[in-house]
Design a protein around this motif. Structure first.
Motif, PDB file in Angstrom:
ATOM      1  N   GLY A 140      65.790  31.052  68.091  1.00  8.38           N
ATOM      2  CA  GLY A 140      66.057  29.861  69.016  1.00  8.38           C
ATOM      3  C   GLY A 140      64.837  29.006  68.856  1.00  8.38           C
ATOM      4  N   HIS A 141      63.578  29.825  68.768  1.00  8.80           N
ATOM      5  CA  HIS A 141      62.309  28.608  68.625  1.00  8.80           C
ATOM      6  C   HIS A 141      62.471  27.857  67.197  1.00  8.80           C
ATOM      7  CE1 HIS A 141      60.852  32.257  71.030  1.00  8.80           C
ATOM      8  NE2 HIS A 141      60.600  31.217  71.824  1.00  8.80           N
ATOM      9  N   ALA A 142      63.100  28.340  66.132  1.00  9.87           N
ATOM     10  CA  ALA A 142      63.025  27.535  64.949  1.00  9.87           C
ATOM     11  C   ALA A 142      63.546  26.342  65.094  1.00  9.87           C
ATOM     12  CB  ALA A 142      63.868  28.280  64.238  1.00  9.87           C
ATOM     13  N   ARG A 143      64.286  26.062  66.017  1.00  8.58           N
ATOM     14  CA  ARG A 143      64.688  24.486  65.965  1.00  8.58           C
ATOM     15  C   ARG A 143      63.623  23.596  66.560  1.00  8.58           C
ATOM     16  NH1 ARG A 143      70.243  21.974  68.828  1.00  8.58           N
ATOM     17  NH2 ARG A 143      70.443  20.162  67.705  1.00  8.58           N
ATOM     18  N   GLY A 144      62.854  23.966  67.751  1.00  7.43           N
ATOM     19  CA  GLY A 144      61.944  22.986  68.022  1.00  7.43           C
ATOM     20  C   GLY A 144      60.708  23.046  66.932  1.00  7.43           C
ATOM     21  N   ALA A 145      60.788  24.117  66.157  1.00  7.66           N
ATOM     22  CA  ALA A 145      59.535  24.114  65.425  1.00  7.66           C
ATOM     23  C   ALA A 145      59.910  23.307  64.179  1.00  7.66           C
ATOM     24  CB  ALA A 145      59.401  25.631  64.845  1.00  7.66           C
ATOM     25  N   VAL A 146      61.077  23.349  63.336  1.00  8.87           N
ATOM     26  CA  VAL A 146      61.371  22.282  62.335  1.00  8.87           C
ATOM     27  C   VAL A 146      61.756  20.890  63.060  1.00  8.87           C
ATOM     28  CG1 VAL A 146      63.463  22.177  60.854  1.00  8.87           C
ATOM     29  CG2 VAL A 146      62.945  24.381  61.354  1.00  8.87           C
ATOM     30  N   VAL A 147      61.995  20.701  64.031  1.00 12.90           N
ATOM     31  CA  VAL A 147      62.161  19.281  64.477  1.00 12.90           C
ATOM     32  C   VAL A 147      60.850  18.792  64.593  1.00 12.90           C
ATOM     33  CG1 VAL A 147      62.929  17.833  66.521  1.00 12.90           C
ATOM     34  CG2 VAL A 147      64.555  19.389  65.721  1.00 12.90           C
ATOM     35  N   GLY A 148      60.037  19.529  65.387  1.00 16.07           N
ATOM     36  CA  GLY A 148      58.592  19.010  65.511  1.00 16.07           C
ATOM     37  C   GLY A 148      57.858  18.418  64.180  1.00 16.07           C
TER      38      GLY A 148
END
Length: 584
Positions: A140-148
Motif C-alpha cells: 500500500g505504501h508503494a503507490r505513494g512512493a512510486v507516484v512521488g
C-alpha cells in the motif's frame, strides 16, 4: 521542441498582424487561445479555438474571425491546409516534409528530446512515503512512493529544482506503542515468556529481530528498569532500526530521498512554539468552543474551550485546535511547524503525497500554509487511493497491526522493481488500483509494462540485426539524423512520428497537472503505434524495417526506430524503470 507551443506563438503573431492591419481590434485577450491536437485525428494535426475565444471581443461571428485567421495560418511554413469546422474551430494539416524534418530534430536532440524549462528553476519540495516508522513498508505504501518519486523526476525534466523528502513521524503516541512492543520482544529475546501480545501493541514478527538486536546491544540493562527510564532509549533504538528497514525497502524499489526530516527533532527544536508565536502575532489564534462533528454526535463529545487557529479565514470549513487538553500540541500544530520549516528552506512549492485516508487533511493544511507564508508558498496535496493486491483475481488481505500483511519487499522480490513501479503508475492517483501478482507478469498486450518493454526490445533486436547484416549503414544519432527521411511516407510511419511529436507537450502537461500517470498512457499508445507498424511490415515486405536492396530507406526506418526507442527510454527513466533490450 513543443510544436504546439511553436504554432501557438505563430498564431498569436498572426492575430497581432490582423490587429495591425485593422481587421481585428487591438487589446484582445489571448490568454484562453490554445493550439492542441484535434480530438479526432481525421480532422487534422492541429486545432485552435482562437476564433471562438475572440469573436465576442471582436464583435464578429466566430466563423468570420476564423476566416481572417485561416488566411494567415495558411501561409505558415509546413502548413498544407487549413479548414474551419463546426462553430469556428480551425484545423491545420501539416505537410509530410514537416514531420520528416521534425524526426531529424528529435534525433539531434537525443536523450534531451522533450526536456522543458517551464519550471524556470523554481524550487519544489516533494514529500512522499513518510510512513510511520512502526514496521516495514507494505505494498500500500508503494503507490505513494512510486507516484512521488516519478513526479519528482518529471518535475526535474521540466526545469524545476526538486528536493525529495521523507518526514519521520517519530513524535506521536504510535512511536511509544512501538517502543513498548519492542520492549516485549526484548524481554522475549532474553528468555522471558511474554505470552500473547496485548491488544493495541504491534504483534508483527518483524519486531522479534528488533527486540533481539536490542538485547544483543544492551544485554539485560533494561530488564529491571522502570518505563520512564527505558522508554526513551528503546523508542530511539526502535525508530532507528525501523527507519533502516524502511530505507532498505525503498532502495529495493530504486527510491532514495534527499532529506529525511524528524518530527521529534522539529518539536524539540521549538518549531511548534515558534509557529504559535507567529500565529499569535498575526492574531490568528483564539480561545473558542467547536461544534460537534457533523452526523452522529460521539458519546464522549465534550464542549470545552480550546486554542483554535482561524483556519476558516483561509478556506477551511472549521477552525482547528492546536493544543490538546493535556497541554501537548495536536498533530496539526506539528504539521504546521513542519510545512513552515519546508517553506523557510526556500521552496516555492510544497507537494505532499499522502494516502487516501488523509482527505480531511487537505483544506486545513492549505489554510495553514497560506496563513504562515502570507500566501507566498503554494501547497499541493496528492492523495493516493488504495491498492488491492490479488493473485489470479483472489484478494490478498493486508493488516499492518495484526502482522498479517504483504510487504513491499515481498512484492519486489516476486515481480521486480520495474514491474512494480510501472504498474503503480497505470492509474490516476485518486483511482483505486488492482495489482494482480500473476497478471502483471503475463506476456500480452493487456499487460502495459510488458507491451511497452516489448516495443523497446523489438527495436533493439532490429538494430542488432541491422548492425550484423548492414554494418556500413551506421546507427549513430548524428548519422541517422541525416538519413533521407523523406522516404518515410507510409501513413503508419507518419503516425509514429506524430506520436513522437506529442511527447514534449505531454511532458509539460503532466508536470503542470502533477500527473505522472499520463506518461504510462502515452507510452502504451506509442508502443501500440510501433507494434502496428511492425505488423504491417510482416504483411507487406515493402514496409519491413530492413531492406538490403534499399539502404537509404532502411536508414530512414532505422532513424524512426531509434527515435521511438529514445522516447520510450526517456519515459521509462522518469518512472525509474530500466528499458530492456531483450525479453527473457
Amino acid at each position: 521542441m513543443n510544436i504546439f507551443n511553436q504554432f501557438e506563438e505563430q498564431l498569436r503573431a498572426s492575430i497581432n498582424n490582423l490587429n495591425t492591419a485593422g481587421d481585428l481590434p487591438d487589446g484582445l485577450d489571448l490568454t484562453r487561445v490554445t493550439v492542441e491536437p484535434p480530438r479526432d485525428p481525421a480532422h487534422g494535426d492541429l486545432s485552435t479555438n482562437a476564433a471562438m475565444v475572440l469573436a465576442k471581443q471582436a464583435g464578429r461571428k466566430p466563423r468570420e474571425v476564423a476566416e481572417l485567421i485561416s488566411n494567415r495560418l495558411g501561409d505558415l511554413e509546413g502548413v498544407e491546409s487549413v479548414e474551419i469546422a463546426g462553430p469556428g474551430f480551425i484545423n491545420l494539416r501539416l505537410r509530410d516534409a514537416f514531420w520528416q524534418k521534425l524526426l531529424s530534430e528529435i534525433l539531434k536532440a537525443g536523450e534531451t528530446y522533450g526536456d522543458s524549462r517551464i519550471g524556470a528553476e523554481r524550487s519544489v519540495n516533494v514529500e512522499y512515503v513518510s510512513a510511520n516508522p512502526t514496521g516495514p513498508l507494505t505494498v500500500g505504501h508503494a503507490r505513494g512512493a512510486v507516484v512521488g518519486d516519478a513526479l519528482a523526476s518529471l518535475l526535474q525534466k521540466t526545469g524545476h529544482r526538486v528536493t525529495r523528502e521523507y518526514y519521520v513521524n517519530d513524535a506521536g503516541g504510535q512511536v511509544d506503542t512501538l517502543a513498548r512492543s519492542v520492549y516485549l520482544r526484548y524481554r522475549e529475546a532474553l528468555g522471558e515468556d511474554i505470552g500473547q501480545i496485548p491488544e493495541g501493541m504491534y504483534p508483527g514478527e518483524y519486531l522479534r529481530e528488533v527486540g533481539q538486536a536490542l538485547a544483543d546491544r544492551d544485554g539485560r540493562t533494561w530488564m529491571e528498569a522502570g518505563e520512564a527510564e527505558w522508554l526513551p532509549a528503546v523508542r530511539a533504538f526502535a525508530v532507528e532500526r525501523l527507519m533502516l528497514l524502511i530505507r532498505e525497502d525503498l532502495k529495493a524499489v530504486g527510491i532514495e530521498h534527499d532529506v529525511i526530516r524528524s518530527e521529534k527533532e522539529l518539536v524539540d527544536d521549538g518549531a511548534v512554539q515558534a509557529v504559535v508565536e507567529t500565529l499569535k502575532a498575526k492574531d490568528l489564534l483564539y480561545t473558542g468552543v467547536l461544534e460537534p462533528p457533523k452526523g452522529k454526535k460521539p458519546e464522549d463529545w465534550e464542549a470545552r474551550p480550546q486554542t483554535l487557529f482561524r483556519a476558516t479565514d483561509f478556506g477551511d470549513d472549521v477552525d482547528r485546535p492546536i493544543l490538546k487538553s493535556d497541554g501537548s500540541w495536536t498533530y496539526f500544530a506539528n504539521d504546521m511547524a513542519y510545512h513552515l520549516d519546508k517553506a523557510q528552506r526556500g521552496h516555492d512549492t510544497l507537494i505532499d503525497v499522502l494516502g487516501a485516508d488523509h482527505g480531511g487533511y487537505v483544506k486545513r493544511m492549505k489554510a495553514a500554509v497560506k496563513a504562515l507564508t502570507d500566501d507566498q508558498t503554494s501547497l499541493h496535496i496528492i492523495l493516493c487511493q488504495l491498492v488491492k493486491l490479488t493473485r489470479e483475481g483472489q484478494e490478498i488481505k493486508m493488516s499492518k497491526r495484526s502482522g498479517n500483511f504483504v510487504t513491499l519487499r515481498e512484492v519486489v522480490d516476486e515481480v521486480g522493481k520495474d514491474v512494480l513501479r510501472f504498474i503503480m503508475l497505470t492509474r490516476k492517483n485518486d483511482a483505486p488500483l488492482d495489482f494482480d501478482l500473476a497478471r502483471v507478469m503475463e506476456e500480452s498486450k493487456d499487460n502495459p509494462v510488458f507491451y511497452v518493454q516489448y516495443a523497446h526490445a523489438r527495436i533493439c533486436s532490429v538494430l542488432r540485426h541491422a548492425d550484423n547484416e548492414l554494418p556500413a549503414l551506421g546507427q549513430d544519432l548524428s548519422q541517422l539524423s541525416d538519413a533521407p527521411l523523406d522516404r518515410l511516407t507510409d501513413s503508419a510511419e507518419l503516425a509514429v512520428i506524430k506520436m513522437l511529436a506529442a511527447w514534449p507537450r505531454l511532458l509539460e502537461a503532466s508536470a503542470q497537472a502533477y500527473e505522472p500517470h499520463r506518461i504510462a498512457f502515452y507510452l502504451d499508445d506509442l508502443a501500440a503505434h510501433f507494434h502496428g507498424l511492425w505488423t504491417k511490415g510482416k504483411d507487406n515486405e515493402e514496409l519491413r524495417f530492413l531492406l538490403p536492396s534499399d539502404p537509404d530507406l532502411t536508414r530512414a526506418r532505422l532513424a524512426l526506430l531509434r527515435a521511438v526507442a529514445l522516447v520510450i527510454a526517456s519515459g521509462l527513466s522518469i518512472f525509474g524503470v530500466r528499458p530492456v533490450e531483450e525479453m527473457r
